[in-house]
Write a protein that holds these residues in place. Structure first.
Motif, PDB file in Angstrom:
ATOM      1  N   PHE A  58      15.977 -44.638  32.046  1.00  8.61           N
ATOM      2  CA  PHE A  58      16.100 -45.323  30.763  1.00  8.61           C
ATOM      3  C   PHE A  58      16.595 -44.361  29.678  1.00  8.61           C
ATOM      4  N   PRO A  59      17.436 -44.858  28.779  1.00 11.38           N
ATOM      5  CA  PRO A  59      17.909 -44.018  27.678  1.00 11.38           C
ATOM      6  C   PRO A  59      16.741 -43.530  26.820  1.00 11.38           C
ATOM      7  N   LYS A  60      16.912 -42.374  26.204  1.00 18.16           N
ATOM      8  CA  LYS A  60      15.855 -41.795  25.378  1.00 18.16           C
ATOM      9  C   LYS A  60      16.039 -42.088  23.900  1.00 18.16           C
ATOM     10  N   LYS A  61      17.245 -42.439  23.504  1.00 20.48           N
ATOM     11  CA  LYS A  61      17.527 -42.684  22.097  1.00 20.48           C
ATOM     12  C   LYS A  61      17.876 -44.152  21.868  1.00 20.48           C
ATOM     13  N   LEU A  62      17.573 -44.626  20.662  1.00 20.53           N
ATOM     14  CA  LEU A  62      17.836 -46.015  20.309  1.00 20.53           C
ATOM     15  C   LEU A  62      19.326 -46.333  20.421  1.00 20.53           C
ATOM     16  N   GLU A  64      21.471 -45.129  22.432  1.00 26.07           N
ATOM     17  CA  GLU A  64      21.862 -45.294  23.837  1.00 26.07           C
ATOM     18  C   GLU A  64      21.371 -46.630  24.389  1.00 26.07           C
ATOM     19  N   HIS A  65      20.172 -47.046  23.966  1.00 29.57           N
ATOM     20  CA  HIS A  65      19.691 -48.371  24.354  1.00 29.57           C
ATOM     21  C   HIS A  65      20.657 -49.453  23.861  1.00 29.57           C
ATOM     22  N   LEU A  66      21.117 -49.313  22.638  1.00 28.15           N
ATOM     23  CA  LEU A  66      22.041 -50.295  22.064  1.00 28.15           C
ATOM     24  C   LEU A  66      23.361 -50.334  22.821  1.00 28.15           C
ATOM     25  N   LYS A  67      23.833 -49.175  23.259  1.00 26.61           N
ATOM     26  CA  LYS A  67      25.085 -49.131  24.024  1.00 26.61           C
ATOM     27  C   LYS A  67      24.935 -49.876  25.346  1.00 26.61           C
ATOM     28  N   VAL A  68      23.819 -49.651  26.039  1.00 27.74           N
ATOM     29  CA  VAL A  68      23.590 -50.349  27.304  1.00 27.74           C
ATOM     30  C   VAL A  68      23.450 -51.849  27.063  1.00 27.74           C
ATOM     31  N   PHE A  69      22.787 -52.211  25.965  1.00 27.50           N
ATOM     32  CA  PHE A  69      22.614 -53.625  25.614  1.00 27.50           C
ATOM     33  C   PHE A  69      23.963 -54.295  25.355  1.00 27.50           C
ATOM     34  N   VAL A  70      24.837 -53.610  24.642  1.00 26.69           N
ATOM     35  CA  VAL A  70      26.176 -54.151  24.373  1.00 26.69           C
ATOM     36  C   VAL A  70      26.943 -54.338  25.683  1.00 26.69           C
ATOM     37  N   LEU A  71      26.913 -53.309  26.534  1.00 27.31           N
ATOM     38  CA  LEU A  71      27.595 -53.410  27.821  1.00 27.31           C
ATOM     39  C   LEU A  71      27.057 -54.584  28.631  1.00 27.31           C
ATOM     40  N   ALA A  72      25.732 -54.722  28.672  1.00 32.04           N
ATOM     41  CA  ALA A  72      25.101 -55.787  29.453  1.00 32.04           C
ATOM     42  C   ALA A  72      25.556 -57.165  28.992  1.00 32.04           C
ATOM     43  N   LEU A 161      36.702 -56.157  27.477  1.00 31.18           N
ATOM     44  CA  LEU A 161      36.095 -55.311  26.443  1.00 31.18           C
ATOM     45  C   LEU A 161      34.916 -54.523  27.002  1.00 31.18           C
ATOM     46  N   GLY A 162      34.154 -55.134  27.912  1.00 30.14           N
ATOM     47  CA  GLY A 162      33.056 -54.420  28.552  1.00 30.14           C
ATOM     48  C   GLY A 162      33.542 -53.228  29.353  1.00 30.14           C
ATOM     49  N   THR A 163      34.666 -53.395  30.038  1.00 31.66           N
ATOM     50  CA  THR A 163      35.251 -52.301  30.819  1.00 31.66           C
ATOM     51  C   THR A 163      35.642 -51.135  29.926  1.00 31.66           C
ATOM     52  N   VAL A 164      36.314 -51.447  28.828  1.00 30.80           N
ATOM     53  CA  VAL A 164      36.752 -50.398  27.898  1.00 30.80           C
ATOM     54  C   VAL A 164      35.549 -49.743  27.226  1.00 30.80           C
ATOM     55  N   PHE A 165      34.544 -50.549  26.871  1.00 27.38           N
ATOM     56  CA  PHE A 165      33.332 -50.016  26.249  1.00 27.38           C
ATOM     57  C   PHE A 165      32.635 -49.045  27.188  1.00 27.38           C
ATOM     58  N   TYR A 166      32.559 -49.394  28.466  1.00 27.97           N
ATOM     59  CA  TYR A 166      31.945 -48.519  29.464  1.00 27.97           C
ATOM     60  C   TYR A 166      32.692 -47.195  29.562  1.00 27.97           C
ATOM     61  N   ARG A 167      34.023 -47.269  29.647  1.00 25.45           N
ATOM     62  CA  ARG A 167      34.824 -46.053  29.752  1.00 25.45           C
ATOM     63  C   ARG A 167      34.669 -45.152  28.523  1.00 25.45           C
ATOM     64  N   LYS A 168      34.479 -45.746  27.378  1.00 27.18           N
ATOM     65  CA  LYS A 168      34.412 -44.969  26.140  1.00 27.18           C
ATOM     66  C   LYS A 168      33.038 -44.348  25.907  1.00 27.18           C
ATOM     67  N   PHE A 169      31.966 -45.048  26.284  1.00 24.29           N
ATOM     68  CA  PHE A 169      30.636 -44.619  25.864  1.00 24.29           C
ATOM     69  C   PHE A 169      29.636 -44.303  26.985  1.00 24.29           C
ATOM     70  N   ALA A 186      20.408 -57.605  30.150  1.00 26.22           N
ATOM     71  CA  ALA A 186      21.019 -58.922  29.973  1.00 26.22           C
ATOM     72  C   ALA A 186      20.026 -60.053  30.219  1.00 26.22           C
ATOM     73  N   MET A 187      18.998 -59.794  31.021  1.00 19.01           N
ATOM     74  CA  MET A 187      18.109 -60.855  31.484  1.00 19.01           C
ATOM     75  C   MET A 187      17.460 -61.663  30.360  1.00 19.01           C
ATOM     76  N   PRO A 188      16.905 -61.062  29.300  1.00 24.24           N
ATOM     77  CA  PRO A 188      16.285 -61.879  28.245  1.00 24.24           C
ATOM     78  C   PRO A 188      17.262 -62.834  27.573  1.00 24.24           C
ATOM     79  N   VAL A 189      18.476 -62.367  27.317  1.00 22.04           N
ATOM     80  CA  VAL A 189      19.475 -63.225  26.669  1.00 22.04           C
ATOM     81  C   VAL A 189      19.922 -64.325  27.622  1.00 22.04           C
TER      82      VAL A 189
END
Length: 285
Positions: A58-62, A64-72, A161-169, A186-189
């Motif tokens: 799991f990410p340690k910083k908020l 990084e959590h947000l980045k994974v959430f966006v990707l998801a 956009l998810g693909t590009v976001f993954y490559r960038k971050f 992604a599961m809660p949403v």
């Protein structure tokens, strides 16, 4: 891609995703889109968690959590939701054309957002590949509701956009662990969308429906997305995007074998043009 291992992985991913299109049509005979959405993600999360448990970090910083959430929610929630709800009013063949405009969108996005440069040869190959797909499927174009068409276009855009976001971050993450995290985030949403749009139906307990969802969640999502993230972690978007035209081609072959659908001369011509486009995109700059 390397001579043997990575092309084999790509073909497995393409096969699993190609078969998904047939499985979705079977699933519609048992339940509605909201059920397909929630059960595919649920099975994928369970399978990926069991398979890649040790790789989950799991990410340690908020941030990084947000980045994974966006990707998801680009790669999973928005993509799956728009695809499943859009396909209810559009033929499977037209769905394939629209969804696999994704490589064109991802190349354009990578050009502007990742500074991923490529020449006229590769661009021409991409255009030929897409033209081949259009030729293969053009006789099946039948859209009764243009809202469905718009949803499928947005699904392709979300995945691009998810693909590009993954490559960038997020390429620094282990592919197996990140694959599981994006399903978890992604599961809660996904659950909220499913409850709002169709609820949890009794048919979710149907054995045949669950076998379809088990395949789509395990090989069709967890394993295929792991390969997808692994390849994009190593290669530029422009280096492998053209090869995704293989996925709908596999869908046609599987439809011929499993559903006993005929293949016309027009389809063969389309395959030939698409193959030239794939070759040009893979060999030229």
């Amino acid at each position: 891609m390397q001579k043997y291992g990575e092309p084999a992985l790509f073909f497995l991913m393409a096969f699993f995703w190609g078969l998904n299109y047939i499985m979705v049509k079977y699933a519609y005979s048992y339940d509605v889109s909201s059920s397909i959405l929630i059960m595919r993600v649920l099975y994928a999360l369970a399978f990926s968690s069991a398979l890649f448990f040790r790789q989950i970090k799991f990410p340690k910083k908020l941030a990084e959590h947000l980045k994974v959430f966006v990707l998801a929610n680009l790669n999973i929630t928005a993509f799956f939701s728009l695809w499943f709800f859009g396909e209810t009013g559009v033929s499977a063949s037209l769905t394939s054309i629209i969804i696999y405009s994704y490589p064109i969108m991802s190349l354009a996005a990578s050009y502007f957002l990742l500074n991923d440069r490529f020449g006229m040869g590769k661009a021409t190959g991409i255009a030929l590949g897409f033209a081949g797909l259009v030729i293969i499927f053009f006789r099946s174009v039948d859209v009764s509701d243009y809202l469905d068409l718009i949803m499928l276009i947005l699904a392709a855009l979300s995945w691009a956009l998810g693909t590009v976001f993954y490559r960038k971050f997020l390429t620094g993450y282990d592919s197996a662990g990140l694959n599981t995290l994006q399903l978890l985030y992604a599961m809660p949403v996904v659950l909220v969308i499913a409850l709002i749009t169709g609820g949890i139906n009794r048919n979710l307990m149907n054995p045949q429906f669950n076998l379809i969802m088990l395949y789509m969640g395990s090989l069709g999502t967890a394993v295929a997305y792991f390969i997808f993230l692994t390849l994009y972690r190593k290669y530029r978007v422009s280096a492998i995007s053209a090869y995704f035209f293989i996925v709908p081609a596999i869908s046609v072959v599987l439809s011929l074998i499993i559903l006993h659908e005929g293949i016309s001369r027009t389809m063969l011509i389309g395959f030939a043009i698409m193959s030239v486009g794939i070759y040009m995109s893979g060999r030229l700059r």
